[in-house]
Design a protein around this motif. Structure first.
Motif, PDB file in Angstrom:
ATOM      1  N   LEU A   1       0.821  -1.207   0.000  1.00 28.34           N
ATOM      2  CA  LEU A   1       0.000   0.000   0.000  1.00 28.34           C
ATOM      3  C   LEU A   1       0.859   1.263   0.000  1.00 28.34           C
ATOM      4  CD1 LEU A   1      -2.762  -1.102   2.512  1.00 28.34           C
ATOM      5  CD2 LEU A   1      -2.852  -1.088   0.024  1.00 28.34           C
ATOM      6  N   THR A   2       1.847   1.314   0.867  1.00 26.32           N
ATOM      7  CA  THR A   2       2.682   2.517   0.921  1.00 26.32           C
ATOM      8  C   THR A   2       3.601   2.597  -0.294  1.00 26.32           C
ATOM      9  OG1 THR A   2       4.275   1.332   2.283  1.00 26.32           O
ATOM     10  CG2 THR A   2       2.650   2.666   3.428  1.00 26.32           C
ATOM     11  N   GLY A   3       4.155   1.466  -0.716  1.00 24.67           N
ATOM     12  CA  GLY A   3       5.013   1.461  -1.902  1.00 24.67           C
ATOM     13  C   GLY A   3       4.238   1.791  -3.155  1.00 24.67           C
ATOM     14  N   GLY A   4       3.013   1.294  -3.237  1.00 24.14           N
ATOM     15  CA  GLY A   4       2.177   1.580  -4.394  1.00 24.14           C
ATOM     16  C   GLY A   4       1.812   3.052  -4.483  1.00 24.14           C
ATOM     17  N   ALA A   5       1.545   3.668  -3.340  1.00 19.26           N
ATOM     18  CA  ALA A   5       1.222   5.097  -3.338  1.00 19.26           C
ATOM     19  C   ALA A   5       2.430   5.925  -3.773  1.00 19.26           C
ATOM     20  CB  ALA A   5       0.753   5.526  -1.955  1.00 19.26           C
TER      21      ALA A   5
ATOM     22  N   GLY B   1       4.988   4.828  -5.557  1.00 16.92           N
ATOM     23  CA  GLY B   1       5.260   4.503  -6.955  1.00 16.92           C
ATOM     24  C   GLY B   1       4.285   5.178  -7.901  1.00 16.92           C
ATOM     25  N   ALA B   2       3.029   5.282  -7.489  1.00 16.83           N
ATOM     26  CA  ALA B   2       2.040   5.947  -8.333  1.00 16.83           C
ATOM     27  C   ALA B   2       2.354   7.432  -8.476  1.00 16.83           C
ATOM     28  CB  ALA B   2       0.641   5.768  -7.750  1.00 16.83           C
ATOM     29  N   LEU B   3       2.796   8.036  -7.394  1.00 17.88           N
ATOM     30  CA  LEU B   3       3.157   9.454  -7.459  1.00 17.88           C
ATOM     31  C   LEU B   3       4.380   9.663  -8.352  1.00 17.88           C
ATOM     32  CD1 LEU B   3       2.587  12.307  -6.431  1.00 17.88           C
ATOM     33  CD2 LEU B   3       4.183  11.838  -4.570  1.00 17.88           C
ATOM     34  N   ALA B   4       5.389   8.837  -8.169  1.00 21.25           N
ATOM     35  CA  ALA B   4       6.584   8.953  -9.011  1.00 21.25           C
ATOM     36  C   ALA B   4       6.251   8.622 -10.465  1.00 21.25           C
ATOM     37  CB  ALA B   4       7.677   8.023  -8.495  1.00 21.25           C
ATOM     38  N   GLY B   5       5.421   7.598 -10.669  1.00 18.00           N
ATOM     39  CA  GLY B   5       5.020   7.237 -12.026  1.00 18.00           C
ATOM     40  C   GLY B   5       4.166   8.292 -12.680  1.00 18.00           C
TER      41      GLY B   5
ATOM     42  N   GLY C   1       1.675   6.256 -14.370  1.00 16.91           N
ATOM     43  CA  GLY C   1       1.158   6.119 -13.011  1.00 16.91           C
ATOM     44  C   GLY C   1       0.830   4.699 -12.620  1.00 16.91           C
ATOM     45  N   ILE C   2       0.187   3.944 -13.506  1.00 18.89           N
ATOM     46  CA  ILE C   2      -0.210   2.569 -13.189  1.00 18.89           C
ATOM     47  C   ILE C   2       1.021   1.683 -13.053  1.00 18.89           C
ATOM     48  CG2 ILE C   2      -1.521   0.562 -13.982  1.00 18.89           C
ATOM     49  CD1 ILE C   2      -3.266   2.920 -13.157  1.00 18.89           C
ATOM     50  N   LEU C   3       1.958   1.809 -13.979  1.00 22.70           N
ATOM     51  CA  LEU C   3       3.180   1.001 -13.889  1.00 22.70           C
ATOM     52  C   LEU C   3       3.986   1.363 -12.646  1.00 22.70           C
ATOM     53  CD1 LEU C   3       4.372   0.947 -17.598  1.00 22.70           C
ATOM     54  CD2 LEU C   3       3.304  -0.894 -16.303  1.00 22.70           C
ATOM     55  N   GLY C   4       3.999   2.626 -12.290  1.00 26.45           N
ATOM     56  CA  GLY C   4       4.690   3.051 -11.077  1.00 26.45           C
ATOM     57  C   GLY C   4       4.051   2.464  -9.832  1.00 26.45           C
ATOM     58  N   ALA C   5       2.711   2.415  -9.818  1.00 26.98           N
ATOM     59  CA  ALA C   5       2.005   1.843  -8.670  1.00 26.98           C
ATOM     60  C   ALA C   5       2.289   0.351  -8.541  1.00 26.98           C
ATOM     61  CB  ALA C   5       0.514   2.091  -8.794  1.00 26.98           C
TER      62      ALA C   5
END
Length: 90
Positions: A27-31, A33-37, A43-47
């Motif tokens: 959850l925290t990594g996905g958030a 990653g989504a911001l960085a992506g 965004g989806i690949l980053g998440a």
């Protein structure tokens, strides 16, 4: 009405039958990653990548905590008994 009640009972049964997900780092990594992506245009690949990396990092932290716990247990046992042999080492 009968179909709605049956559908609601099925949905509640499926929700209660599923085990909880262990996605703590995801959850925290996905958030993050989504911001960085999002800034990179993916965004989806980053998440997805953030979820995988966050979960792996959380597992790494848990393994380190378990190792420290084993080492502190061994130290305490050696203080009580100098002939103590650790069960985790060969």
């Amino acid at each position: 009405m009968r179909t709605a009640v049956f559908g609601m009972a099925t949905a509640i049964g499926l929700v209660l039958a599923n085990p909880p997900a262990h996605a703590i780092g995801c959850l925290t990594g996905g958030a993050a990653g989504a911001l960085a992506g999002h800034y990179a245009g993916h965004g989806i690949l980053g998440a997805i990548g953030g979820c995988i990396a966050g979960h792996a990092y959380h597992k790494h932290q848990l393994n380190n905590e378990a190792l420290q716990s084993q080492q502190s247990y061994d130290q305490a046992r050696r203080a009580q008994n100098p002939n103590y042999r650790s069960p985790w080492t060969q």
